[in-house]
Design a protein around this motif. Sequence first.
Motif, PDB file in Angstrom:
ATOM      1  N   GLU A 158      51.817  47.058  50.956  1.00 47.19           N
ATOM      2  CA  GLU A 158      50.432  47.531  51.048  1.00 47.19           C
ATOM      3  C   GLU A 158      50.022  48.289  49.790  1.00 47.19           C
ATOM      4  O   GLU A 158      48.923  48.083  49.257  1.00 47.19           O
ATOM      5  N   ALA A 159      50.884  49.164  49.312  1.00 46.62           N
ATOM      6  CA  ALA A 159      50.580  49.903  48.083  1.00 46.62           C
ATOM      7  C   ALA A 159      50.534  48.949  46.892  1.00 46.62           C
ATOM      8  O   ALA A 159      49.684  49.090  45.998  1.00 46.62           O
ATOM      9  N   PHE A 160      51.438  47.979  46.883  1.00 50.98           N
ATOM     10  CA  PHE A 160      51.445  46.977  45.818  1.00 50.98           C
ATOM     11  C   PHE A 160      50.108  46.239  45.748  1.00 50.98           C
ATOM     12  O   PHE A 160      49.573  45.999  44.659  1.00 50.98           O
ATOM     13  N   CYS A 161      49.554  45.881  46.894  1.00 48.99           N
ATOM     14  CA  CYS A 161      48.282  45.148  46.920  1.00 48.99           C
ATOM     15  C   CYS A 161      47.143  45.980  46.341  1.00 48.99           C
ATOM     16  O   CYS A 161      46.269  45.458  45.634  1.00 48.99           O
ATOM     17  N   ILE A 162      47.145  47.268  46.628  1.00 46.67           N
ATOM     18  CA  ILE A 162      46.120  48.158  46.066  1.00 46.67           C
ATOM     19  C   ILE A 162      46.291  48.257  44.551  1.00 46.67           C
ATOM     20  O   ILE A 162      45.329  48.147  43.787  1.00 46.67           O
ATOM     21  N   PHE A 163      47.521  48.460  44.120  1.00 47.67           N
ATOM     22  CA  PHE A 163      47.838  48.513  42.690  1.00 47.67           C
ATOM     23  C   PHE A 163      47.419  47.222  41.993  1.00 47.67           C
ATOM     24  O   PHE A 163      46.824  47.234  40.909  1.00 47.67           O
ATOM     25  N   PHE A 164      47.698  46.113  42.632  1.00 49.63           N
ATOM     26  CA  PHE A 164      47.452  44.782  42.077  1.00 49.63           C
ATOM     27  C   PHE A 164      45.978  44.582  41.718  1.00 49.63           C
ATOM     28  O   PHE A 164      45.643  43.982  40.694  1.00 49.63           O
ATOM     29  N   GLN A 165      45.094  45.092  42.556  1.00 46.20           N
ATOM     30  CA  GLN A 165      43.660  44.875  42.361  1.00 46.20           C
ATOM     31  C   GLN A 165      43.134  45.518  41.078  1.00 46.20           C
ATOM     32  O   GLN A 165      42.076  45.130  40.580  1.00 46.20           O
ATOM     33  N   LYS A 212      55.271  36.301  46.191  1.00 52.21           N
ATOM     34  CA  LYS A 212      54.449  35.269  46.822  1.00 52.21           C
ATOM     35  C   LYS A 212      52.969  35.613  46.698  1.00 52.21           C
ATOM     36  O   LYS A 212      52.125  34.736  46.457  1.00 52.21           O
ATOM     37  N   PHE A 213      52.642  36.867  46.843  1.00 57.85           N
ATOM     38  CA  PHE A 213      51.263  37.321  46.698  1.00 57.85           C
ATOM     39  C   PHE A 213      50.751  37.021  45.284  1.00 57.85           C
ATOM     40  O   PHE A 213      49.630  36.533  45.101  1.00 57.85           O
ATOM     41  N   ILE A 214      51.584  37.293  44.283  1.00 59.42           N
ATOM     42  CA  ILE A 214      51.203  37.011  42.895  1.00 59.42           C
ATOM     43  C   ILE A 214      51.021  35.509  42.692  1.00 59.42           C
ATOM     44  O   ILE A 214      50.054  35.058  42.062  1.00 59.42           O
TER      45      ILE A 214
END
Length: 281
Positions: free
Chosen positions: A226-233, A263-265
């Motif tokens: 979840e934190a990774f997804c926020i960082f990613f944006q 996988k998200f990337i």
Amino acid sequence: MTTTYSLHKISSVDHFGFSPNDYSRFKYGDDAIARMFGHQLAEGFIRNHLSVTPVAQQMVVVSSPYSFIPTATFAMKNHFVYRLNRWLAENGFPVVQETKVHRTITYKEDYGELNAEERMRLIGNDSFHIDKHFLEGKTILFLDDIKITGSHERMITKMVEDYGLLNDVFMLYYGELVNHNIHPNIENFLNYHCVKSIFDLEPIIQSDNFYINTRIVKYILNYDFEAFCIFFQNQTTSFIELLYNMALGNGYHNIEAYAQNLKFISNYLNTPKFKHIQHGN
């Protein structure tokens, strides 16, 4: 003959001779700090060794072993070489050559948290490889940023013995733990001194002095999703592509712990509709 030189001797948890914040930023890709460290190490080596006993042979600089993604030491090595070459050229010596120690195994464990025995168990299954013939008749300078338990040095020494290298060897470190009453996890105190969460990486990544390395790639891929997804944006597509390319090059797509973030990337880069959704379009 093997000679070890370290610029900073660490004998206390309260004084390192360098800034823990600088070291932490360096470990996560701050090339401005790598430049400072590399220049300082070169100047110390020149002052304490080369200006006293010049090396007549061709010197070859070798950064710490890596597979595809370089370590933080690689960035420091670049600037070490630049500074050392200036002195060599100004004093009529041949500038250095470079080569690489290849390694075969990558792992997700946090090396800096381990004690001496655990470190040897972890890297003992690895094997290091180098071009023996290229090194014939030359003096080898093996570089690493810090020596804590000497595990990596023992692996380098084993490689030297296995290959039957008869070269003069220097083991050069920016820092060395000389007080063995201090637990080896002091390394992680330094590694994470300035990086407490994934969001602390943003000023480093988004600066003009970012140089990607193994540590930052593993840290991002292993982070809470979840934190990774926020960082990613908040990251540029060019950084995301670089991160993905580095991860694949090191075989991280085969490590289960990295699968969800990777996988998200992959979805972002390979699925146009997914990319639009992530950016709120």
